[in-house]
Scaffold this motif. Structure first.
Motif, short mmCIF file in Angstrom:
data_model
loop_
_atom_site.label_atom_id
_atom_site.label_comp_id
_atom_site.label_asym_id
_atom_site.label_seq_id
_atom_site.Cartn_x
_atom_site.Cartn_y
_atom_site.Cartn_z
N ARG A 290 -43.78 51.87 75.75
CA ARG A 290 -42.99 51.94 76.99
C ARG A 290 -41.97 50.80 77.04
O ARG A 290 -40.82 50.99 77.46
N LEU A 291 -42.39 49.63 76.60
CA LEU A 291 -41.47 48.48 76.57
C LEU A 291 -40.31 48.76 75.60
O LEU A 291 -39.14 48.49 75.90
N THR A 292 -40.64 49.31 74.45
CA THR A 292 -39.62 49.60 73.43
C THR A 292 -38.63 50.64 73.95
O THR A 292 -37.41 50.48 73.81
N ASP A 293 -39.16 51.71 74.57
CA ASP A 293 -38.28 52.75 75.13
C ASP A 293 -37.27 52.15 76.11
O ASP A 293 -36.08 52.43 76.06
N SER A 294 -37.79 51.33 77.03
CA SER A 294 -36.93 50.79 78.09
C SER A 294 -35.93 49.79 77.54
O SER A 294 -34.77 49.75 77.97
N LEU A 295 -36.37 48.97 76.60
CA LEU A 295 -35.45 47.99 76.01
C LEU A 295 -34.34 48.69 75.23
O LEU A 295 -33.19 48.24 75.23
N ALA A 296 -34.67 49.80 74.56
CA ALA A 296 -33.64 50.54 73.82
C ALA A 296 -32.55 51.02 74.78
O ALA A 296 -31.35 50.95 74.46
N ILE A 297 -32.96 51.49 75.95
CA ILE A 297 -31.97 51.92 76.96
C ILE A 297 -31.14 50.72 77.41
O ILE A 297 -29.91 50.79 77.48
N LEU A 324 -41.05 45.02 68.00
CA LEU A 324 -39.72 45.23 68.59
C LEU A 324 -38.62 45.07 67.54
O LEU A 324 -37.65 45.83 67.53
N ARG A 325 -38.79 44.09 66.64
CA ARG A 325 -37.75 43.87 65.61
C ARG A 325 -37.69 45.04 64.64
O ARG A 325 -36.64 45.31 64.06
N GLU A 326 -38.80 45.72 64.47
CA GLU A 326 -38.80 46.88 63.55
C GLU A 326 -38.32 48.15 64.26
O GLU A 326 -37.55 48.94 63.69
N HIS A 327 -38.77 48.34 65.51
CA HIS A 327 -38.56 49.65 66.14
C HIS A 327 -37.33 49.74 67.04
O HIS A 327 -36.88 50.85 67.34
N LEU A 328 -36.81 48.60 67.50
CA LEU A 328 -35.62 48.69 68.37
C LEU A 328 -34.34 49.00 67.60
O LEU A 328 -33.58 49.88 68.02
N PRO A 329 -34.06 48.30 66.49
CA PRO A 329 -32.75 48.53 65.83
C PRO A 329 -32.45 49.99 65.52
O PRO A 329 -31.32 50.44 65.78
#
Ligand SMILES: [Zn+2]
Length: 371
Positions: A290-297, A324-329
């Protein structure tokens, strides 16, 4: 004249000692104006003239003007839901003393709270030996009005249109300025922390709620003149739990202290290693997702060069950062993949009060307002 003083002070803060010639070039002030401004700053005691290091060249080297970090001080206050942290810092945001206290919600009146804050500021002055303060910067749990005098609305405390700056001024006799508390943390990083010389700094803070603040080109981002970056209220599921804002399924309704503590089977106050403990439970994976989804937005909309994490996120296990460093970019635009940095706050648990101090310094010193 105040603006010119502020320009020169900001250059000295950000670049260190400089000769009058370089200061004139950087500030684009005439030599006459610059001489006048530096004379006033020297008389005020905010700067000194010093010999530069051995030049080895011929002739008399130009004297450098240097900011005196301990010439003046401010108080910084962080008001969170149920917690107040305070500090007194010098002109570079270095703390001289710190304090904190908890307060009950909703039983503590704003009047009682401001009286306690005023008492604590007096105590900090005595402890630090600082006699005079330029002013007080207060990070508050909600957006503030354009004049930075009132809290517009704070969901977790229930305050609406609360003229906190005036209330605190009457009790302290000092000038007071307000800022959204996580925006204040972003200002501190931009001035004195990891965000120096960074175009856009997004601060993400987890405690009782999940807040964010953005500084763009050195200025807090205030959409609509008074807005806040409501990362915590990005709706990630329409039929999710009821959020404190009245909506359903906001990020904050899944990621806040109370809910995360419940995942640990506890109702008590959250420990500093809350996310370390959560990492060992089944709740960790969905929380990260959920954190990753929202940060991507947030990254796609706000294009921060740097995201700084504080509160429980500042104390999160390394695995959160590697995730986060792997999944956000891969989830953001190609140019953002190259630029984006993710870091823990450089101020640890003091990011809130140092944020307040950074806002006070901007307002009462680096604007040149007091000269
Ligand atoms: Zn919400």
């Amino acid at each position: 004249m105040g603006l010119h003083h502020g320009q020169v002070l900001r250059i000295l803060r950000d670049e260190g000692p400089n000769s009058r010639a370089i200061l004139a070039r950087r500030s684009k002030l005439s030599a006459t104006t610059l001489t006048h401004v530096t004379a006033q700053l020297l008389a005020d005691g905010s700067v000194v003239e010093e010999e530069p290091g051995a030049s080895g060249g011929l002739g008399r080297p130009a004297l450098a003007i240097r900011l005196l970090p301990d010439a003046h001080h401010v108080a910084g206050v962080h008001i969170g839901a149920g917690l107040v942290q305070l500090t007194v810092t010098n002109l570079l945001g270095s703390p001289k003393a710190a304090a904190s206290f908890e307060y009950g919600l909703p039983n503590t009146s704003p009047e009682a709270l401001t009286t306690r804050i005023a008492d604590e500021i007096e105590r900090l002055k005595a402890v630090s030996g600082v006699e005079d303060l330029l002013g007080v910067g207060v990070g508050v749990p909600g957006p503030v009005d354009a004049g930075q005098r009132s809290i517009l609305a704070s969901i977790n405390t229930g305050w609406r249109n609360l003229p906190l700056a005036g209330m605190l001024e009457r009790r302290t006799g000092l000038s007071v300025v307000l800022e959204h508390n996580v925006s204040a943390m972003a200002v501190a990083e931009a001035r004195f922390g990891l965000g120096r010389n960074v175009a856009a700094v997004l601060f993400v803070y987890l405690r009782s709620g999940l807040g964010a603040g953005l500084v763009v080109d050195g200025m807090p981002f205030r959409p609509g003149g008074h807005g806040a970056v409501e990362l915590g209220h990005i709706q990630i599921s329409q039929d999710g739990p009821l959020c404190s804002c009245g909506n359903h399924g906001c990020l904050e309704s899944y990621v806040n202290e109370r809910v995360l503590m419940r995942s640990l089977g506890s109702e008590g106050s959250a420990p500093a290693d809350l996310l370390m403990q959560l990492e060992r439970t089944a709740s960790w994976k969905p929380t990260l997702a959920r954190l990753t989804d929202s940060l991507a937005i947030a990254i796609s909309l706000l294009t921060p060069d740097l995201i700084v994490f504080g509160g429980h996120l500042g104390d999160a296990p390394d695995s959160l950062f590697s995730h986060l460093r792997e999944h956000l970019p891969p989830r953001v635009m190609p140019h953002m993949r190259e630029i984006l940095r993710l870091e823990r706050t450089s101020f640890g648990s003091q990011s809130g009060p140092i944020g307040g101090a950074a806002v006070a310094l901007d307002h009462f010193f680096y604007s040149g307002a007091r000269l």
